[in-house]
Design a protein around this motif. Structure first.
Motif, PDB file in Angstrom:
ATOM      1  N   MET A  39      24.321  26.362  21.469  1.00 57.38           N
ATOM      2  CA  MET A  39      23.062  25.481  21.078  1.00 57.38           C
ATOM      3  C   MET A  39      23.810  24.706  19.967  1.00 57.38           C
ATOM      4  SD  MET A  39      20.464  24.099  21.895  1.00 57.38           S
ATOM      5  CE  MET A  39      19.378  23.496  21.288  1.00 57.38           C
ATOM      6  N   LYS A  40      24.391  25.127  18.836  1.00 55.15           N
ATOM      7  CA  LYS A  40      24.927  24.900  17.435  1.00 55.15           C
ATOM      8  C   LYS A  40      25.855  24.067  18.168  1.00 55.15           C
ATOM      9  CE  LYS A  40      25.123  25.516  12.811  1.00 55.15           C
ATOM     10  NZ  LYS A  40      23.927  24.567  11.850  1.00 55.15           N
ATOM     11  N   CYS A  41      26.983  24.242  18.639  1.00 55.54           N
ATOM     12  CA  CYS A  41      27.612  23.310  19.182  1.00 55.54           C
ATOM     13  C   CYS A  41      27.380  22.284  19.647  1.00 55.54           C
ATOM     14  CB  CYS A  41      28.730  23.823  20.167  1.00 55.54           C
ATOM     15  SG  CYS A  41      30.351  23.362  20.779  1.00 55.54           S
ATOM     16  N   LEU A  42      26.780  22.217  20.765  1.00 63.20           N
ATOM     17  CA  LEU A  42      25.837  20.846  20.493  1.00 63.20           C
ATOM     18  C   LEU A  42      25.654  19.603  19.991  1.00 63.20           C
ATOM     19  CD1 LEU A  42      24.938  18.762  23.034  1.00 63.20           C
ATOM     20  CD2 LEU A  42      22.957  20.282  24.088  1.00 63.20           C
ATOM     21  N   GLN A  43      24.245  20.823  18.595  1.00 67.91           N
ATOM     22  CA  GLN A  43      24.460  19.261  17.612  1.00 67.91           C
ATOM     23  C   GLN A  43      24.855  19.131  16.778  1.00 67.91           C
ATOM     24  OE1 GLN A  43      21.787  23.266  15.221  1.00 67.91           O
ATOM     25  NE2 GLN A  43      19.906  22.146  17.145  1.00 67.91           N
ATOM     26  N   VAL A  44      26.592  20.168  16.287  1.00 62.39           N
ATOM     27  CA  VAL A  44      27.492  19.360  16.145  1.00 62.39           C
ATOM     28  C   VAL A  44      28.136  18.233  16.794  1.00 62.39           C
ATOM     29  CG1 VAL A  44      29.891  20.405  14.845  1.00 62.39           C
ATOM     30  CG2 VAL A  44      27.846  21.502  14.740  1.00 62.39           C
ATOM     31  N   PHE A  45      28.262  18.532  17.739  1.00 62.38           N
ATOM     32  CA  PHE A  45      28.573  17.104  19.128  1.00 62.38           C
ATOM     33  C   PHE A  45      28.691  15.983  18.696  1.00 62.38           C
ATOM     34  CE2 PHE A  45      28.656  14.615  22.671  1.00 62.38           C
ATOM     35  CZ  PHE A  45      30.525  14.671  22.922  1.00 62.38           C
ATOM     36  N   ARG A  46      27.017  16.032  19.027  1.00 58.69           N
ATOM     37  CA  ARG A  46      25.493  14.594  18.425  1.00 58.69           C
ATOM     38  C   ARG A  46      26.019  14.274  17.076  1.00 58.69           C
ATOM     39  NH1 ARG A  46      19.688  16.468  19.625  1.00 58.69           N
ATOM     40  NH2 ARG A  46      20.826  17.875  21.036  1.00 58.69           N
ATOM     41  N   SER A  47      25.745  15.448  16.395  1.00 56.57           N
ATOM     42  CA  SER A  47      26.293  15.024  15.437  1.00 56.57           C
ATOM     43  C   SER A  47      27.468  13.923  14.964  1.00 56.57           C
ATOM     44  CB  SER A  47      25.836  15.401  13.913  1.00 56.57           C
ATOM     45  OG  SER A  47      26.554  16.676  14.026  1.00 56.57           O
ATOM     46  N   ASN A  48      28.695  14.906  15.371  1.00 58.85           N
ATOM     47  CA  ASN A  48      29.775  13.639  14.932  1.00 58.85           C
ATOM     48  C   ASN A  48      29.559  12.987  15.687  1.00 58.85           C
ATOM     49  OD1 ASN A  48      31.185  14.836  13.358  1.00 58.85           O
ATOM     50  ND2 ASN A  48      31.780  16.166  14.770  1.00 58.85           N
ATOM     51  N   TYR A  49      28.953  12.417  16.821  1.00 57.90           N
ATOM     52  CA  TYR A  49      29.038  11.007  17.690  1.00 57.90           C
ATOM     53  C   TYR A  49      28.034  10.027  17.149  1.00 57.90           C
ATOM     54  CZ  TYR A  49      27.871   8.233  21.990  1.00 57.90           C
ATOM     55  OH  TYR A  49      27.194   7.059  22.429  1.00 57.90           O
ATOM     56  N   LEU A  50      27.461  10.777  16.862  1.00 61.71           N
ATOM     57  CA  LEU A  50      26.107   9.631  15.784  1.00 61.71           C
ATOM     58  C   LEU A  50      26.847   9.229  14.370  1.00 61.71           C
ATOM     59  CD1 LEU A  50      22.876  11.647  15.879  1.00 61.71           C
ATOM     60  CD2 LEU A  50      23.742   9.122  16.584  1.00 61.71           C
ATOM     61  N   PHE A  51      27.455   9.466  14.216  1.00 61.10           N
ATOM     62  CA  PHE A  51      28.311   9.573  12.650  1.00 61.10           C
ATOM     63  C   PHE A  51      29.456   8.326  12.653  1.00 61.10           C
ATOM     64  CE2 PHE A  51      31.973  10.514   9.992  1.00 61.10           C
ATOM     65  CZ  PHE A  51      30.699   9.192   8.538  1.00 61.10           C
ATOM     66  N   GLU A  52      30.367   9.471  14.011  1.00 62.85           N
ATOM     67  CA  GLU A  52      31.432   7.656  14.656  1.00 62.85           C
ATOM     68  C   GLU A  52      30.767   6.408  14.926  1.00 62.85           C
ATOM     69  OE1 GLU A  52      34.668   8.158  13.853  1.00 62.85           O
ATOM     70  OE2 GLU A  52      34.151   9.733  13.640  1.00 62.85           O
ATOM     71  N   SER A  53      29.356   6.674  15.352  1.00 64.84           N
ATOM     72  CA  SER A  53      28.874   5.406  16.180  1.00 64.84           C
ATOM     73  C   SER A  53      28.530   4.671  15.753  1.00 64.84           C
ATOM     74  CB  SER A  53      27.536   5.691  17.039  1.00 64.84           C
ATOM     75  OG  SER A  53      28.143   6.322  18.916  1.00 64.84           O
ATOM     76  N   TYR A  54      28.314   5.006  14.251  1.00 68.39           N
ATOM     77  CA  TYR A  54      27.858   4.389  13.174  1.00 68.39           C
ATOM     78  C   TYR A  54      28.284   3.726  12.161  1.00 68.39           C
ATOM     79  CZ  TYR A  54      26.270   3.496   8.518  1.00 68.39           C
ATOM     80  OH  TYR A  54      25.830   2.752   6.660  1.00 68.39           O
ATOM     81  N   LYS A  55      29.971   4.302  12.150  1.00 66.52           N
ATOM     82  CA  LYS A  55      31.719   3.878  11.701  1.00 66.52           C
ATOM     83  C   LYS A  55      32.112   2.796  12.108  1.00 66.52           C
ATOM     84  CE  LYS A  55      34.294   6.419  10.460  1.00 66.52           C
ATOM     85  NZ  LYS A  55      35.130   7.708  10.578  1.00 66.52           N
ATOM     86  N   VAL A  56      31.609   2.861  13.756  1.00 63.72           N
ATOM     87  CA  VAL A  56      32.272   1.557  14.626  1.00 63.72           C
ATOM     88  C   VAL A  56      31.004   0.150  14.518  1.00 63.72           C
ATOM     89  CG1 VAL A  56      32.641   0.549  16.883  1.00 63.72           C
ATOM     90  CG2 VAL A  56      33.319   2.802  16.196  1.00 63.72           C
TER      91      VAL A  56
END
Length: 57
Positions: free
Chosen positions: A1-18
């Motif tokens: 579960m924790k891994c999924l949250q980290v993945f989701r937050s990384n995805y959102l952050f990278e999407s924001y940067k793009v």
């Protein structure tokens, strides 16, 4: 579960940067090319002044 949250937050952050990069009006890096251009203009002006000074002598 924790891994999924980290993945989701990384995805959102990278999407924001793009998204932020695509919205920028100019694609220049913050300093590199502008600094190089300003130094070139500065040195060019000094060369012109030096030539004019030599001509005046």
């Amino acid at each position: 579960m924790k891994c999924l949250q980290v993945f989701r937050s990384n995805y959102l952050f990278e999407s924001y940067k793009v998204f932020k990069q695509k919205r920028k009006k100019d694609n220049f890096p913050k300093a590199d090319e502008r600094v190089i251009h300003n130094v070139f203009v500065f040195l060019n002006m000094h060369h012109i002044l030096a030539i004019l000074f030599i001509i005046l002598l």
